[in-house]
Design a protein around this motif. Sequence first.
Motif, short mmCIF file in Angstrom:
data_model
loop_
_atom_site.label_atom_id
_atom_site.label_comp_id
_atom_site.label_asym_id
_atom_site.label_seq_id
_atom_site.Cartn_x
_atom_site.Cartn_y
_atom_site.Cartn_z
N THR A 175 0.72 -0.86 -0.72
CA THR A 175 -0.01 0.32 0.05
C THR A 175 1.24 1.46 0.15
O THR A 175 2.01 1.39 0.46
N PRO A 176 0.29 2.55 -0.15
CA PRO A 176 1.62 3.64 -0.69
C PRO A 176 1.28 4.06 1.22
O PRO A 176 0.88 3.76 1.64
N GLY A 177 2.84 4.19 1.16
CA GLY A 177 3.74 4.51 2.59
C GLY A 177 3.75 2.93 3.42
O GLY A 177 4.25 3.10 4.54
N GLY A 178 3.10 1.86 3.44
CA GLY A 178 3.36 0.97 4.20
C GLY A 178 4.12 -0.13 3.64
O GLY A 178 5.03 -0.46 2.56
N LYS A 179 4.70 -0.82 4.74
CA LYS A 179 6.27 -1.39 5.13
C LYS A 179 5.91 -2.89 5.15
O LYS A 179 5.24 -3.03 6.38
N TYR A 180 6.02 -3.42 5.00
CA TYR A 180 5.17 -5.06 4.72
C TYR A 180 7.09 -5.82 4.59
O TYR A 180 7.92 -6.72 3.64
N GLU A 181 7.33 -6.45 6.53
CA GLU A 181 8.37 -7.58 5.78
C GLU A 181 7.50 -9.29 7.23
O GLU A 181 6.61 -8.57 7.51
N TRP A 182 7.54 -10.02 6.09
CA TRP A 182 7.45 -11.16 6.64
C TRP A 182 7.86 -12.33 7.21
O TRP A 182 9.24 -12.55 6.36
N PRO A 183 7.55 -12.87 8.48
CA PRO A 183 8.87 -13.98 8.43
C PRO A 183 8.24 -14.83 8.20
O PRO A 183 8.10 -15.87 9.08
N CYS A 184 8.67 -15.19 6.87
CA CYS A 184 9.11 -16.63 6.00
C CYS A 184 9.42 -16.61 4.63
O CYS A 184 9.91 -15.30 4.43
N ASN A 185 9.60 -17.65 4.19
CA ASN A 185 10.67 -17.78 2.93
C ASN A 185 10.21 -17.03 1.23
O ASN A 185 9.29 -16.94 1.77
N TRP A 186 11.41 -16.21 1.30
CA TRP A 186 10.64 -15.27 0.27
C TRP A 186 9.82 -16.13 -0.59
O TRP A 186 8.77 -15.62 -1.59
N VAL A 187 10.46 -17.41 -1.45
CA VAL A 187 9.86 -18.14 -2.74
C VAL A 187 8.09 -18.32 -1.89
O VAL A 187 7.03 -18.34 -3.42
N VAL A 338 10.25 -21.76 6.44
CA VAL A 338 10.32 -22.26 5.35
C VAL A 338 9.02 -23.13 4.48
O VAL A 338 9.53 -24.28 5.88
N HIS A 339 8.78 -22.81 4.04
CA HIS A 339 7.91 -24.77 3.63
C HIS A 339 8.72 -25.63 3.46
O HIS A 339 8.92 -25.86 2.61
N LEU A 340 7.76 -26.64 4.63
CA LEU A 340 8.56 -27.98 4.06
C LEU A 340 7.98 -28.83 3.15
O LEU A 340 6.67 -29.43 2.80
N ARG A 341 8.18 -28.37 2.14
CA ARG A 341 7.67 -29.50 0.47
C ARG A 341 7.34 -30.87 0.56
O ARG A 341 6.50 -31.12 -0.29
N ALA A 342 8.01 -31.24 1.29
CA ALA A 342 7.76 -32.98 1.56
C ALA A 342 6.00 -32.97 2.44
O ALA A 342 5.55 -34.15 2.27
N ARG A 343 6.17 -31.84 3.14
CA ARG A 343 4.69 -32.11 3.25
C ARG A 343 3.08 -31.88 2.54
O ARG A 343 2.09 -32.58 3.32
N GLU A 344 3.66 -31.74 1.20
CA GLU A 344 2.57 -31.14 0.89
C GLU A 344 1.97 -32.28 -0.21
O GLU A 344 2.71 -32.75 -0.76
N HIS A 345 1.00 -31.83 -0.93
CA HIS A 345 0.60 -32.82 -2.22
C HIS A 345 -0.24 -31.23 -2.99
O HIS A 345 -1.17 -31.40 -2.89
N LEU A 346 0.44 -31.70 -4.08
CA LEU A 346 0.20 -30.54 -4.93
C LEU A 346 -0.61 -31.74 -6.45
O LEU A 346 -0.80 -32.11 -5.70
N GLY A 347 -1.69 -30.47 -6.73
CA GLY A 347 -2.43 -30.69 -7.74
C GLY A 347 -2.19 -30.20 -9.16
O GLY A 347 -1.94 -29.31 -9.18
#
Length: 422
Positions: A175-187, A338-347
């Motif tokens: 957003t204009p003027g907003g600062k956004y840092e997220w505590p997770c991996n960028w991917v 960091v999302h653990l890909r081994a946990r997921e089931h892609l569709g």
Amino acid sequence: MQQNKASAPFSAYHLREERLDAVPEYAQVGPGTPGGEYLRRFWHPIEVSAELGDIPKRIRILGEDLVLFRAKSGELGLVRPHCPHRGASLEFGIPDEKGIRCCYHGWLIGVDGTVLETPAEPETKNLRHGAYPVREFEGLIFAYMGPPEQMPPLPVFDVIANRKPTDRLYPGGWTPGGKYEWPCNWVQVKENAMDPVHTAYLHTIASGSQFTPEFGILPELEYRETPIGMVYVAGRRIGGNMWIRMHDLIMPNIHLVASVNETGKQEKRYGGPYLLHWATPIDDTSFRELGWLIETDDMKFTDEIVQQLHFGMMDDRPMEERQRTPGDYDAQVSQGAVHLRAREHLGTSDRGVAMFRRMLRVGIDDVRKGKDPKGLHRDEGQVIRTYTQNAVVACPASNDPAEEKRQFSELSQRVFDGEFRD
Ligand code: FES
Ligand SMILES: [Fe+2]
């Protein structure tokens, strides 16, 4: 036997997660890691120009602690924090005409890392301090942290270079003027950019209509490779129109978003992006979202729109409210640091996510082999063509799903080919 137990109902006891802790190469950002080396071939925005005042700023980028400062000459410097004399942090340094002067004994470090003065010594020490190149463009500060001899020009995108004189750029976050840092991996945030199903589900069905109700229609989807990365194409049937929404992911960490005001009810040749953003990794488990918001005739940043854009993009709401009406932050940060890909089931609807990961792996491999990765430009002054747009095209509805699919594919190709760009 173990497998049978694990696939039975109530199997959490058997479905242990202790082997799920590997961080994929493409999610690593630190110096010397394959993913980190790959990311270091590109320029990344690291700060908003207006947020760097007359004192230095300590920042962390790609797992490295650094100090950003503006010399009195106006030139920018990005250097390792510890003074080459006896290690005081240059965060406490004093910007000088040509560089930064350490507060402890006055050594002067130039913006390129040259030690220019060592006041208490009989002669200036012939030393070099670690520094990275920095550029300023349209209100953003960019850094290049790769091998200096391989430095590409700063990329210039068509939607920024060729914008209308009446369009306005807002450098910064969501957003204009907003600062956004997220505590997770960028991917995670870029995988999300290639996942248009979440727009229908999270942003419309799960949490009430955040944008227009038409986003709630689950779209037909295609994914296409571009010279700079990939796009998804989402097609929605709106009465006698087909609404095509196409979004870029520019390798490795840029994405564009078209106006979220679209309803698909009125024919429209071209509705361009309102956002071009990088996810700049801070380290493996956090990133900052930086880029430009583009205010156009199609997308004005009224108070109402700014509220919609900010909704769910941080953890600044009470937990119960976030649980009842979750947003992007809640969905993506809750995947894990960091999302653990081994946990997921892609569709099948995750084809875009899989394609993006493949491109990351290829890019890492190219760098390993000494080749330029996709998304890197060598031509100074080249304006890079992007693809993001909404297009709403009259197209009679058919009762035959196969015919609807065929019409979507044909339109998707025409929009991709640029027929609706002018
Ligand atoms: S520690 Fe910086 S000048 Fe001495
Ligand atoms: Fe989203």
